[in-house]
Design a protein around this motif. Structure first.
Motif, PDB file in Angstrom:
ATOM      1  N   ARG A 195       0.809  -1.203   0.000  1.00  0.00           N
ATOM      2  CA  ARG A 195       0.000   0.000   0.000  1.00  0.00           C
ATOM      3  C   ARG A 195       0.852   1.268   0.000  1.00  0.00           C
ATOM      4  O   ARG A 195       0.316   2.358   0.115  1.00  0.00           O
ATOM      5  N   TYR A 244       1.673  15.924  -0.133  1.00  0.00           N
ATOM      6  CA  TYR A 244       0.509  15.271   0.488  1.00  0.00           C
ATOM      7  C   TYR A 244       0.758  14.799   1.917  1.00  0.00           C
ATOM      8  O   TYR A 244      -0.179  14.385   2.598  1.00  0.00           O
ATOM      9  N   ASP A 270       0.985   6.876   0.870  1.00  0.00           N
ATOM     10  CA  ASP A 270      -0.077   5.921   0.557  1.00  0.00           C
ATOM     11  C   ASP A 270      -0.699   6.291  -0.784  1.00  0.00           C
ATOM     12  O   ASP A 270      -1.285   7.361  -0.934  1.00  0.00           O
ATOM     13  N   PRO A 271      -0.598   5.425  -1.796  1.00  0.00           N
ATOM     14  CA  PRO A 271      -1.113   5.773  -3.126  1.00  0.00           C
ATOM     15  C   PRO A 271      -2.620   6.000  -3.154  1.00  0.00           C
ATOM     16  O   PRO A 271      -3.114   6.739  -4.003  1.00  0.00           O
ATOM     17  N   ASP A 272      -3.358   5.387  -2.226  1.00  0.00           N
ATOM     18  CA  ASP A 272      -4.811   5.572  -2.207  1.00  0.00           C
ATOM     19  C   ASP A 272      -5.211   6.966  -1.749  1.00  0.00           C
ATOM     20  O   ASP A 272      -6.280   7.459  -2.082  1.00  0.00           O
ATOM     21  N   GLN A 273      -4.365   7.614  -0.963  1.00  0.00           N
ATOM     22  CA  GLN A 273      -4.676   8.956  -0.487  1.00  0.00           C
ATOM     23  C   GLN A 273      -4.227  10.049  -1.465  1.00  0.00           C
ATOM     24  O   GLN A 273      -4.593  11.200  -1.314  1.00  0.00           O
ATOM     25  N   VAL A 274      -3.422   9.674  -2.419  1.00  0.00           N
ATOM     26  CA  VAL A 274      -2.965  10.627  -3.440  1.00  0.00           C
ATOM     27  C   VAL A 274      -3.873  10.427  -4.632  1.00  0.00           C
ATOM     28  O   VAL A 274      -3.619   9.642  -5.524  1.00  0.00           O
ATOM     29  N   ASP A 275      -4.983  11.165  -4.655  1.00  0.00           N
ATOM     30  CA  ASP A 275      -5.967  10.916  -5.698  1.00  0.00           C
ATOM     31  C   ASP A 275      -6.302  12.129  -6.548  1.00  0.00           C
ATOM     32  O   ASP A 275      -7.044  12.024  -7.501  1.00  0.00           O
ATOM     33  N   ASP A 276      -5.763  13.274  -6.211  1.00  0.00           N
ATOM     34  CA  ASP A 276      -6.048  14.432  -7.070  1.00  0.00           C
ATOM     35  C   ASP A 276      -4.766  14.922  -7.736  1.00  0.00           C
ATOM     36  O   ASP A 276      -3.703  14.922  -7.174  1.00  0.00           O
ATOM     37  N   LEU A 277      -4.915  15.320  -8.983  1.00  0.00           N
ATOM     38  CA  LEU A 277      -3.792  15.828  -9.759  1.00  0.00           C
ATOM     39  C   LEU A 277      -4.143  17.201 -10.313  1.00  0.00           C
ATOM     40  O   LEU A 277      -4.073  17.443 -11.503  1.00  0.00           O
ATOM     41  N   LYS A 278      -4.538  18.096  -9.428  1.00  0.00           N
ATOM     42  CA  LYS A 278      -4.991  19.413  -9.870  1.00  0.00           C
ATOM     43  C   LYS A 278      -3.839  20.276 -10.365  1.00  0.00           C
ATOM     44  O   LYS A 278      -4.036  21.133 -11.200  1.00  0.00           O
TER      45      LYS A 278
END
Length: 103
Positions: A28, A90, A94-102
């Protein structure tokens, strides 16, 4: 001189590749994924060196293994730099918490 059969090298490399694949898929964190990928690259190196050992006339297996090592070192350098930037932004790896690429 006792020589190890080619099948033993291939079995160890297949086991190492499978372990690396399982780690890369199930971890994870980015670091764990990177470690899994490195294990898979090392399994490829074992195969290349094993096949090169059984064909001593050609050094292509050893040259390809050296190329894989150089590419792996470059990959680790770039991946760790990206992971440090992601953590700085961030505060997590954890890759699941990095979900925005604004940006």
């Amino acid at each position: 001189m006792n020589t190890i059969p080619l099948e033993h090298y291939l079995l160890v490399a297949a086991a190492l590749f499978s372990i690396g694949l399982a780690i890369a898929i199930t971890k994870r964190h980015f670091i764990g994924m990177l470690l899994g990928i490195e294990l898979m690259l090392n399994a490829v190196n074992i195969n290349l060196i094993a096949f090169s050992r059984y064909d001593p006339e050609k050094l292509s297996g050893q040259l390809f293994a050296l190329f894989v090592i150089v590419v792996a070192a470059a990959e680790v350098t770039i991946a760790l730099a990206i992971i440090m930037r992601v953590y700085g932004h961030y505060k997590t790896v954890d890759p699941d918490q990095v979900d925005d690429l604004k940006r």
